[in-house]
Design a protein around this motif. Sequence first.
Motif, PDB file in Angstrom:
ATOM      1  N   LYS A 334      93.216  43.381  72.429  1.00  0.00           N
ATOM      2  CA  LYS A 334      92.835  44.674  72.985  1.00  0.00           C
ATOM      3  C   LYS A 334      92.830  45.716  71.881  1.00  0.00           C
ATOM      4  O   LYS A 334      93.578  45.623  70.901  1.00  0.00           O
ATOM      5  N   VAL A 335      91.983  46.716  72.047  1.00  0.00           N
ATOM      6  CA  VAL A 335      91.865  47.755  71.045  1.00  0.00           C
ATOM      7  C   VAL A 335      93.107  48.639  71.081  1.00  0.00           C
ATOM      8  O   VAL A 335      93.839  48.678  72.065  1.00  0.00           O
ATOM      9  N   GLU A 336      93.322  49.337  69.990  1.00  0.00           N
ATOM     10  CA  GLU A 336      94.438  50.275  69.931  1.00  0.00           C
ATOM     11  C   GLU A 336      94.164  51.488  70.808  1.00  0.00           C
ATOM     12  O   GLU A 336      93.016  51.868  71.044  1.00  0.00           O
ATOM     13  N   GLY A 337      95.221  52.112  71.285  1.00  0.00           N
ATOM     14  CA  GLY A 337      95.087  53.369  71.997  1.00  0.00           C
ATOM     15  C   GLY A 337      94.788  53.206  73.473  1.00  0.00           C
ATOM     16  O   GLY A 337      94.961  52.131  74.064  1.00  0.00           O
ATOM     17  N   ALA A 338      94.285  54.295  74.064  1.00  0.00           N
ATOM     18  CA  ALA A 338      94.143  54.363  75.522  1.00  0.00           C
ATOM     19  C   ALA A 338      93.174  53.329  76.076  1.00  0.00           C
ATOM     20  O   ALA A 338      93.430  52.733  77.133  1.00  0.00           O
ATOM     21  N   LEU A 339      92.050  53.089  75.399  1.00  0.00           N
ATOM     22  CA  LEU A 339      91.074  52.147  75.939  1.00  0.00           C
ATOM     23  C   LEU A 339      91.612  50.727  75.965  1.00  0.00           C
ATOM     24  O   LEU A 339      91.116  49.880  76.711  1.00  0.00           O
ATOM     25  N   GLY A 340      92.641  50.454  75.178  1.00  0.00           N
ATOM     26  CA  GLY A 340      93.293  49.156  75.239  1.00  0.00           C
ATOM     27  C   GLY A 340      94.066  48.937  76.525  1.00  0.00           C
ATOM     28  O   GLY A 340      94.463  47.815  76.842  1.00  0.00           O
ATOM     29  N   GLU A 341      94.291  50.023  77.280  1.00  0.00           N
ATOM     30  CA  GLU A 341      94.991  49.921  78.560  1.00  0.00           C
ATOM     31  C   GLU A 341      94.060  49.498  79.700  1.00  0.00           C
ATOM     32  O   GLU A 341      94.525  49.285  80.827  1.00  0.00           O
ATOM     33  N   TYR A 342      92.774  49.395  79.421  1.00  0.00           N
ATOM     34  CA  TYR A 342      91.782  49.237  80.483  1.00  0.00           C
ATOM     35  C   TYR A 342      92.011  47.977  81.306  1.00  0.00           C
ATOM     36  O   TYR A 342      91.939  47.993  82.534  1.00  0.00           O
ATOM     37  N   ASN A 343      92.257  46.847  80.647  1.00  0.00           N
ATOM     38  CA  ASN A 343      92.406  45.578  81.370  1.00  0.00           C
ATOM     39  C   ASN A 343      93.721  44.860  81.087  1.00  0.00           C
ATOM     40  O   ASN A 343      94.349  44.325  81.986  1.00  0.00           O
ATOM     41  N   GLY A 344      94.107  44.824  79.816  1.00  0.00           N
ATOM     42  CA  GLY A 344      95.180  43.941  79.387  1.00  0.00           C
ATOM     43  C   GLY A 344      96.503  44.146  80.101  1.00  0.00           C
ATOM     44  O   GLY A 344      97.207  43.180  80.415  1.00  0.00           O
ATOM     45  N   LYS A 345      96.852  45.392  80.387  1.00  0.00           N
ATOM     46  CA  LYS A 345      98.179  45.618  80.947  1.00  0.00           C
ATOM     47  C   LYS A 345      98.285  45.234  82.426  1.00  0.00           C
ATOM     48  O   LYS A 345      99.370  45.276  83.007  1.00  0.00           O
ATOM     49  N   PHE A 346      97.174  44.827  83.017  1.00  0.00           N
ATOM     50  CA  PHE A 346      97.187  44.405  84.418  1.00  0.00           C
ATOM     51  C   PHE A 346      97.233  42.888  84.574  1.00  0.00           C
ATOM     52  O   PHE A 346      97.111  42.377  85.696  1.00  0.00           O
ATOM     53  N   MET A 347      97.427  42.166  83.476  1.00  0.00           N
ATOM     54  CA  MET A 347      97.386  40.714  83.535  1.00  0.00           C
ATOM     55  C   MET A 347      98.716  40.123  83.993  1.00  0.00           C
ATOM     56  O   MET A 347      99.347  39.313  83.308  1.00  0.00           O
ATOM     57  N   VAL A 348      99.139  40.534  85.179  1.00  0.00           N
ATOM     58  CA  VAL A 348     100.331  39.994  85.817  1.00  0.00           C
ATOM     59  C   VAL A 348     100.248  40.296  87.314  1.00  0.00           C
ATOM     60  O   VAL A 348      99.764  41.357  87.711  1.00  0.00           O
TER      61      VAL A 348
END
Length: 388
Positions: A334-348
């Motif tokens: 995932k990219v650094e910063g806010a746009l990196g929050e778009y998908n990755g942090k929901f993988m649970v």
Amino acid sequence: MQTLLKNTITKDRFLEIRHQTALICKSLKPEDVSIQPVEFVSPSKWHLAHSTWFFEQFVLTKYKSGYKVFNDDFAYYFNSYYNNVGKRVMRANRGTMTRPTLDEVLKYRTYVNQKLSDFIEEGISDDISEVIEIGLQHEQQHQELLIYDIKYIFGHQPSFPVLDFQVHLLKENQPQEFIHIEEGVYEIGHTNEGFCFDNELGRHKVYLHDFEISNRLVTNSEYIEFIEAGGYKDFNLWHADGWEFVQNNELKSPMYWHKVDGKWMQYTLQGFKELEGDLPVNHITFYEAFAYAQWKDMRLPTEFEWEVASKQFDHGQLWEWTNSAYLPYPNFTKVEGALGEYNGKFMVNQMVLRGGSVATSKNHCRPTYRNFFTADMRWLFSGIRLAR
């Protein structure tokens, strides 16, 4: 965050997608747009403003020299979940905001539309075009969420209002057949053609055993058989979490179904109507989809089985629950910063759905698109495809 082979950003395309959001909301009254009956439903006014804030936050304030923010408070009001860009109104409190007014939000959209249109016409780099593309894809996601949320708001009112922006399901009246897929090693994930989200990347090989998958979705009449056979009363068919959810919420049928004088009725965006048996059953939780498949002595396909088989059947009526947890593909980054929050942090704690729905923008979906929701969600346009 995504892959984009060439710059497809034009002023006309930007404004066309933005206009589509306004069309969905065209027949809403001021009283309709601030209400939030439950936490997972966002007010329409919030959607209109949040999708606008996205372009202001990630494009105009970062790349447009001399840009003047429309209102300094809007970043706090209309951020969704981006911790990297500061504090925000909590999701459950979005419906408490009668201010800013709808008129102010519409002025905000007009302001950002004009500023970004001018910026595009000045000429933009590939890096900026990729961020705008994410913004447009993000807006199309919110167009679908708008339809879900408006339907929930209207469908829980005694008058069952009609929305003038219509989406229609088609009958699944073809004979059911099962498509055979040979065992083997298959490649999964997005190729190098066009836009995709980061969760589709990491193309990789999977081994699949022989399986069969239905050529169509489960229909209302077929689901009624499950209800009448006591499907909602037989704990043997359900996951433990699913059975607890059914008991705690006293579920006896899909969302928007009502038994009136012995007839099954259903709220649609066209109003309160008698249930049509040949239409695909809609607004189903993963729990219900799993239990129905158990009752039929079948199962739900994995997302990999679904992707491999998808070329051989029609899809796009409803998002189809799979039996796959939402997890990263190999080499996911995932990219650094806010746009990196778009998908990755929901993988649970989420399950994958595939296929798109009648509420999905037709140029927005593809066979590798991985939608995801928790197993208890049913306000989305979701259905069932069986496998065995």
